[in-house]
Write a protein that holds these residues in place. Structure first.
Motif, PDB file in Angstrom:
ATOM      1  N   UNK A 129       0.797  -1.236   0.000  1.00 44.12           N
ATOM      2  CA  UNK A 129       0.000   0.000   0.000  1.00 44.12           C
ATOM      3  C   UNK A 129       0.826   1.282   0.000  1.00 44.12           C
ATOM      4  N   UNK A 130       2.160   1.167  -0.016  1.00 42.14           N
ATOM      5  CA  UNK A 130       2.996   2.373  -0.059  1.00 42.14           C
ATOM      6  C   UNK A 130       4.127   2.277  -1.076  1.00 42.14           C
ATOM      7  N   UNK A 131       4.200   1.203  -1.830  1.00 39.85           N
ATOM      8  CA  UNK A 131       5.284   1.005  -2.800  1.00 39.85           C
ATOM      9  C   UNK A 131       4.747   0.300  -4.043  1.00 39.85           C
ATOM     10  N   UNK A 132       5.599   0.248  -5.055  1.00 37.63           N
ATOM     11  CA  UNK A 132       5.282  -0.516  -6.245  1.00 37.63           C
ATOM     12  C   UNK A 132       5.934  -1.883  -6.196  1.00 37.63           C
ATOM     13  N   UNK A 133       5.679  -2.674  -7.206  1.00 36.34           N
ATOM     14  CA  UNK A 133       6.278  -3.999  -7.296  1.00 36.34           C
ATOM     15  C   UNK A 133       6.015  -4.593  -8.661  1.00 36.34           C
ATOM     16  N   UNK A 134       6.644  -5.732  -8.936  1.00 39.43           N
ATOM     17  CA  UNK A 134       6.529  -6.386 -10.242  1.00 39.43           C
ATOM     18  C   UNK A 134       6.249  -7.862 -10.062  1.00 39.43           C
ATOM     19  N   UNK A 135       5.234  -8.357 -10.771  1.00 41.26           N
ATOM     20  CA  UNK A 135       4.959  -9.795 -10.779  1.00 41.26           C
ATOM     21  C   UNK A 135       6.060 -10.501 -11.571  1.00 41.26           C
ATOM     22  N   UNK A 136       6.737 -11.474 -10.974  1.00 40.80           N
ATOM     23  CA  UNK A 136       7.726 -12.257 -11.718  1.00 40.80           C
ATOM     24  C   UNK A 136       7.329 -13.732 -11.821  1.00 40.80           C
ATOM     25  N   UNK A 141       8.744   3.919  -5.244  1.00 40.15           N
ATOM     26  CA  UNK A 141       9.778   2.953  -4.880  1.00 40.15           C
ATOM     27  C   UNK A 141       9.296   1.530  -5.125  1.00 40.15           C
ATOM     28  N   UNK A 142      10.196   0.685  -5.592  1.00 47.01           N
ATOM     29  CA  UNK A 142       9.865  -0.717  -5.808  1.00 47.01           C
ATOM     30  C   UNK A 142       9.260  -1.011  -7.163  1.00 47.01           C
ATOM     31  N   UNK A 143       8.830   0.028  -7.890  1.00 46.45           N
ATOM     32  CA  UNK A 143       8.235  -0.183  -9.208  1.00 46.45           C
ATOM     33  C   UNK A 143       9.273  -0.741 -10.182  1.00 46.45           C
ATOM     34  N   UNK A 144       8.827  -1.567 -11.089  1.00 48.41           N
ATOM     35  CA  UNK A 144       9.752  -2.213 -12.010  1.00 48.41           C
ATOM     36  C   UNK A 144      10.033  -1.392 -13.246  1.00 48.41           C
ATOM     37  N   UNK A 173       9.870  -4.061 -23.104  1.00 51.73           N
ATOM     38  CA  UNK A 173       9.364  -5.209 -23.868  1.00 51.73           C
ATOM     39  C   UNK A 173       8.994  -6.388 -22.968  1.00 51.73           C
ATOM     40  N   UNK A 174       8.290  -6.102 -21.883  1.00 54.98           N
ATOM     41  CA  UNK A 174       7.815  -7.165 -21.007  1.00 54.98           C
ATOM     42  C   UNK A 174       8.842  -7.718 -20.044  1.00 54.98           C
ATOM     43  N   UNK A 175      10.058  -7.185 -20.078  1.00 54.03           N
ATOM     44  CA  UNK A 175      11.097  -7.630 -19.150  1.00 54.03           C
ATOM     45  C   UNK A 175      11.342  -6.579 -18.087  1.00 54.03           C
ATOM     46  N   UNK A 176      11.650  -7.024 -16.872  1.00 53.19           N
ATOM     47  CA  UNK A 176      11.960  -6.095 -15.795  1.00 53.19           C
ATOM     48  C   UNK A 176      13.479  -5.964 -15.691  1.00 53.19           C
ATOM     49  N   UNK A 177      13.956  -4.720 -15.871  1.00 52.23           N
ATOM     50  CA  UNK A 177      15.389  -4.436 -15.875  1.00 52.23           C
ATOM     51  C   UNK A 177      15.871  -3.950 -14.517  1.00 52.23           C
ATOM     52  N   UNK A 178      14.985  -3.267 -13.791  1.00 52.70           N
ATOM     53  CA  UNK A 178      15.410  -2.664 -12.545  1.00 52.70           C
ATOM     54  C   UNK A 178      14.260  -2.457 -11.586  1.00 52.70           C
ATOM     55  N   UNK A 179      14.624  -2.040 -10.354  1.00 54.77           N
ATOM     56  CA  UNK A 179      13.657  -1.767  -9.287  1.00 54.77           C
ATOM     57  C   UNK A 179      13.885  -0.339  -8.800  1.00 54.77           C
ATOM     58  N   UNK A 180      12.835   0.505  -8.814  1.00 57.35           N
ATOM     59  CA  UNK A 180      12.966   1.905  -8.422  1.00 57.35           C
ATOM     60  C   UNK A 180      13.510   2.016  -6.999  1.00 57.35           C
ATOM     61  N   UNK A 181      14.630   2.736  -6.855  1.00 60.06           N
ATOM     62  CA  UNK A 181      15.323   2.779  -5.575  1.00 60.06           C
ATOM     63  C   UNK A 181      15.419   4.187  -5.001  1.00 60.06           C
TER      64      UNK A 181
END
Length: 288
Positions: free
Chosen positions: A71-78, A240-243, A247-255
């Protein structure tokens, strides 16, 4: 957190009616001549076609791997049961659940799944976010190896449209100028609250030397990015935490973000934790 404390962010008709009249017979119906009613030439048709092609899908369908974490950050389904986010997010949220498959956090759409366990990268560290930024002349607080894995109690029903697992990018280096983006629910101003609607940000990869003036930056586990013209997007509290997606790939995590202890502004450089640097650890923990 109070505004005097360093804000570590370190951080998205056509109705067909069939009328059936029994026993009604229609006589002398003249064929409809579309040519006499519409003056469409090839250029008109092309304009209509282009308008249709330019209609954008909702943000969560452009970034179907993006979720709201804790509820306070982003994230990516892997995978159906694993979410990738930022380790520093655990400083501000217990991370009890994720919300997936929605453009809005308050309208009851999407699915909320509880988290079974959190795994922080063993080399994670973060600067003194608790200090008064103005008193100690702190502009931003960097984090190293800023990775968090969240295992869900039950799998997400990935549908290929609003919920999709992103592949993990394993390139050690990314070409400067490569166009990338992320989606999240972060605030629209420094010290603001999370937004209800998911937003998408357009960025591009910068060379490591383009962030060399940021003392906290290290290309070994970080990716330097900046917004593209004309908006020059950046990031703010809650992104923060958003991917970082390509092209559908996650390269990094917002820091963390340039000068984010004091402000959020367009054009500020955004630093992501480099997924390729933690690829072996992610596989070891998740088997993904």
């Amino acid at each position: 957190m109070p505004s005097s404390v360093v804000n570590v962010f370190v951080f998205s008709a056509l109705f067909v009616c069939n009328f059936v009249h029994a026993g009604v017979h229609v006589h002398n119906v003249q064929p409809f001549d579309y040519r006499s009613n519409f003056n469409l030439d090839r250029n008109d048709i092309q304009i209509v076609k282009n308008k249709k092609e330019n209609v954008q899908s909702p943000v969560n369908e452009q970034f179907p791997s993006a979720v709201l974490f804790g509820r306070t950050c982003g994230g990516t389904i892997i995978s159906p049961t694993w979410i990738l986010s930022a380790a520093h997010c655990t400083l501000f949220t217990p991370g009890r659940d994720v919300l997936a498959g929605t453009n809005n956090t308050e309208n009851g759409t999407g699915l909320r799944h509880r988290i079974k366990r959190l795994v922080v990268h063993p080399r994670f560290s973060v600067g003194p976010y608790w200090l008064n930024a103005n008193r100690f002349n702190i502009k931003q607080v960097g984090a190293r190896w800023d990775f968090l894995l969240a295992e869900l109690e039950s799998p997400l029903p990935l549908d290929g449209k609003t919920m999709v697992a992103a592949d993990l990018d394993d390139r050690a280096r990314l070409p400067p100028g490569e166009q990338v983006g992320y989606a999240g629910f972060g605030a629209d101003r420094h010290g603001g609250v999370m937004r209800e609607d998911m937003h998408a940000m357009d960025l591009e990869i910068l060379a490591d030397e383009d962030c060399s003036d940021l003392l906290e930056y290290d290309g070994a586990d970080m990716i330097c990015t900046k917004g593209r013209a004309p908006r020059y997007d950046s990031a703010c509290n809650g992104d923060s935490g958003s991917g970082l997606i390509r092209n559908g790939k996650v390269l990094g995590v917002a820091s963390w973000v340039e000068n984010d202890a004091l402000e959020c502004k367009n054009g500020a450089r955004v630093v992501f934790s480099r997924v390729a640097s933690a690829r072996d650890w992610i596989k070891q923990v998740t088997k993904v």
